[in-house]
Design a protein around this motif. Sequence first.
Motif, PDB file in Angstrom:
ATOM      1  N   UNK A  88      45.515  36.718  48.617  1.00 29.60           N
ATOM      2  CA  UNK A  88      46.909  37.139  48.583  1.00 29.60           C
ATOM      3  C   UNK A  88      47.345  37.292  47.124  1.00 29.60           C
ATOM      4  N   UNK A  89      48.002  38.397  46.813  1.00 29.49           N
ATOM      5  CA  UNK A  89      48.471  38.571  45.440  1.00 29.49           C
ATOM      6  C   UNK A  89      49.751  37.744  45.208  1.00 29.49           C
ATOM      7  N   UNK A  90      50.219  37.737  43.976  1.00 32.52           N
ATOM      8  CA  UNK A  90      51.361  36.897  43.619  1.00 32.52           C
ATOM      9  C   UNK A  90      52.597  37.241  44.446  1.00 32.52           C
ATOM     10  N   UNK A  91      52.849  38.513  44.659  1.00 36.72           N
ATOM     11  CA  UNK A  91      54.032  38.925  45.422  1.00 36.72           C
ATOM     12  C   UNK A  91      53.943  38.441  46.859  1.00 36.72           C
ATOM     13  N   UNK A  92      52.749  38.538  47.444  1.00 41.22           N
ATOM     14  CA  UNK A  92      52.574  38.074  48.819  1.00 41.22           C
ATOM     15  C   UNK A  92      52.759  36.559  48.917  1.00 41.22           C
ATOM     16  N   UNK A  93      52.238  35.845  47.925  1.00 40.07           N
ATOM     17  CA  UNK A  93      52.404  34.399  47.935  1.00 40.07           C
ATOM     18  C   UNK A  93      53.870  34.004  47.721  1.00 40.07           C
ATOM     19  N   UNK A  94      54.586  34.782  46.923  1.00 36.49           N
ATOM     20  CA  UNK A  94      56.009  34.507  46.720  1.00 36.49           C
ATOM     21  C   UNK A  94      56.798  34.679  48.011  1.00 36.49           C
ATOM     22  N   UNK A  95      56.400  35.636  48.838  1.00 34.55           N
ATOM     23  CA  UNK A  95      57.090  35.844  50.116  1.00 34.55           C
ATOM     24  C   UNK A  95      56.868  34.660  51.049  1.00 34.55           C
ATOM     25  N   UNK A  96      55.698  34.048  50.981  1.00 31.87           N
ATOM     26  CA  UNK A  96      55.412  32.853  51.779  1.00 31.87           C
ATOM     27  C   UNK A  96      56.270  31.686  51.292  1.00 31.87           C
ATOM     28  N   UNK A  97      56.411  31.583  49.973  1.00 30.27           N
ATOM     29  CA  UNK A  97      57.194  30.501  49.371  1.00 30.27           C
ATOM     30  C   UNK A  97      58.619  30.473  49.924  1.00 30.27           C
ATOM     31  N   UNK A  98      59.197  31.640  50.144  1.00 29.97           N
ATOM     32  CA  UNK A  98      60.567  31.718  50.662  1.00 29.97           C
ATOM     33  C   UNK A  98      60.693  30.978  51.994  1.00 29.97           C
ATOM     34  N   UNK A  99      59.706  31.150  52.865  1.00 32.01           N
ATOM     35  CA  UNK A  99      59.742  30.495  54.173  1.00 32.01           C
ATOM     36  C   UNK A  99      59.469  28.996  54.064  1.00 32.01           C
ATOM     37  N   UNK A 100      58.648  28.617  53.083  1.00 36.86           N
ATOM     38  CA  UNK A 100      58.396  27.188  52.856  1.00 36.86           C
ATOM     39  C   UNK A 100      59.682  26.505  52.387  1.00 36.86           C
ATOM     40  N   UNK A 101      60.366  27.155  51.460  1.00 40.23           N
ATOM     41  CA  UNK A 101      61.559  26.551  50.867  1.00 40.23           C
ATOM     42  C   UNK A 101      62.696  26.414  51.863  1.00 40.23           C
ATOM     43  N   UNK A 102      62.820  27.355  52.806  1.00 42.48           N
ATOM     44  CA  UNK A 102      63.919  27.228  53.769  1.00 42.48           C
ATOM     45  C   UNK A 102      63.524  26.422  55.006  1.00 42.48           C
ATOM     46  N   UNK A 103      62.310  25.877  54.989  1.00 42.72           N
ATOM     47  CA  UNK A 103      61.894  24.972  56.049  1.00 42.72           C
ATOM     48  C   UNK A 103      61.453  25.619  57.332  1.00 42.72           C
ATOM     49  N   UNK A 104      61.304  26.940  57.346  1.00 45.36           N
ATOM     50  CA  UNK A 104      60.907  27.616  58.583  1.00 45.36           C
ATOM     51  C   UNK A 104      59.426  27.436  58.908  1.00 45.36           C
ATOM     52  N   UNK A 105      58.621  27.163  57.899  1.00 42.48           N
ATOM     53  CA  UNK A 105      57.201  26.954  58.159  1.00 42.48           C
ATOM     54  C   UNK A 105      56.680  25.751  57.379  1.00 42.48           C
ATOM     55  N   UNK A 106      55.597  25.183  57.904  1.00 44.33           N
ATOM     56  CA  UNK A 106      54.763  24.259  57.155  1.00 44.33           C
ATOM     57  C   UNK A 106      53.467  24.995  56.868  1.00 44.33           C
ATOM     58  N   UNK A 107      52.986  24.891  55.678  1.00 46.42           N
ATOM     59  CA  UNK A 107      51.823  25.673  55.254  1.00 46.42           C
ATOM     60  C   UNK A 107      50.572  24.816  55.137  1.00 46.42           C
ATOM     61  N   UNK A 108      49.483  25.301  55.721  1.00 43.83           N
ATOM     62  CA  UNK A 108      48.157  24.820  55.370  1.00 43.83           C
ATOM     63  C   UNK A 108      47.370  26.040  54.925  1.00 43.83           C
ATOM     64  N   UNK A 109      46.921  26.021  53.702  1.00 43.06           N
ATOM     65  CA  UNK A 109      46.136  27.132  53.170  1.00 43.06           C
ATOM     66  C   UNK A 109      44.769  26.612  52.767  1.00 43.06           C
ATOM     67  N   UNK A 110      43.751  27.435  52.957  1.00 40.56           N
ATOM     68  CA  UNK A 110      42.417  27.034  52.513  1.00 40.56           C
ATOM     69  C   UNK A 110      41.857  28.101  51.582  1.00 40.56           C
ATOM     70  N   UNK A 111      40.957  27.657  50.745  1.00 39.38           N
ATOM     71  CA  UNK A 111      40.336  28.574  49.795  1.00 39.38           C
ATOM     72  C   UNK A 111      38.987  28.019  49.363  1.00 39.38           C
ATOM     73  N   UNK A 112      38.070  28.915  49.082  1.00 33.98           N
ATOM     74  CA  UNK A 112      36.782  28.506  48.527  1.00 33.98           C
ATOM     75  C   UNK A 112      36.828  28.490  47.001  1.00 33.98           C
ATOM     76  N   UNK A 113      37.952  28.915  46.440  1.00 39.47           N
ATOM     77  CA  UNK A 113      38.107  28.971  44.992  1.00 39.47           C
ATOM     78  C   UNK A 113      38.998  27.825  44.502  1.00 39.47           C
ATOM     79  N   UNK A 114      38.990  27.606  43.210  1.00 41.04           N
ATOM     80  CA  UNK A 114      39.846  26.581  42.625  1.00 41.04           C
ATOM     81  C   UNK A 114      41.311  27.003  42.783  1.00 41.04           C
ATOM     82  N   UNK A 115      42.093  26.268  43.561  1.00 40.18           N
ATOM     83  CA  UNK A 115      43.470  26.702  43.821  1.00 40.18           C
ATOM     84  C   UNK A 115      44.338  26.727  42.576  1.00 40.18           C
ATOM     85  N   UNK A 116      43.984  25.939  41.578  1.00 36.54           N
ATOM     86  CA  UNK A 116      44.795  25.904  40.360  1.00 36.54           C
ATOM     87  C   UNK A 116      44.666  27.200  39.561  1.00 36.54           C
TER      88      UNK A 116
END
Length: 204
Positions: A88-116
């Motif tokens: 997911x690019x930065x813009x797509x991840x920012x759109x997810x953040x909006x839903x996290x911040x307003x409490x509509x979703x809980x997120x579990x994300x996985x990655x094979x790369x270093x998340x930092x």
Amino acid sequence: MPLADKYRPTRIEDVVGQKHIIGRGKLLNNMIEKAYFPNMIFFGPPGVGKTTVAEIIAARADKKVIASIGSLDAQNGILLYIDEIQIFNKKQQQSILEFIENGQISLIASTTENPYHYVYKAILSRSVVMEFKSISLDEIVKGLENIVNKYKENTNLDLVCDRDAYEAMANASGGDMRSATNILELAISESRLDKDARARIDMG
């Protein structure tokens, strides 16, 4: 249905490996026991239990799991599971953040790369980051034994697998439980009946 999906663990106690976060008194067990489910990011190599643990948490949390943001109307909230969030690019991840911040979703994300390096910092700051490690040979053997036992319970096949065959499959998997299970599935399809009419998997 592939064996890896058909016999995927449904209890945290049945997940092999990850002893640093799974087990009595460990982080994931404590979260499940207390029904406390923050946003989480799982990272580590393929086939080490990231998706399995996410599904167990979703079942325990009694949340509806969706693969992408769409309808946000589940009574108990939405658990959004994103596999390989690094694509997911930065813009797509920012759109997810909006839903996290307003409490509509809980997120579990996985990655094979270093998340930092690949996950938007504002999402990281709102999440618990957990590293999943490659599974040891002995742990993979245990997982394969569990699958064979479940397979025997659910079929009429008297299946026997020799210890050296288990170890060969575990060695060939490279610490990937899904890969080991796929090898086991192939071995079952190629197994032959012994003199006692049992389907045997061995190194012969």
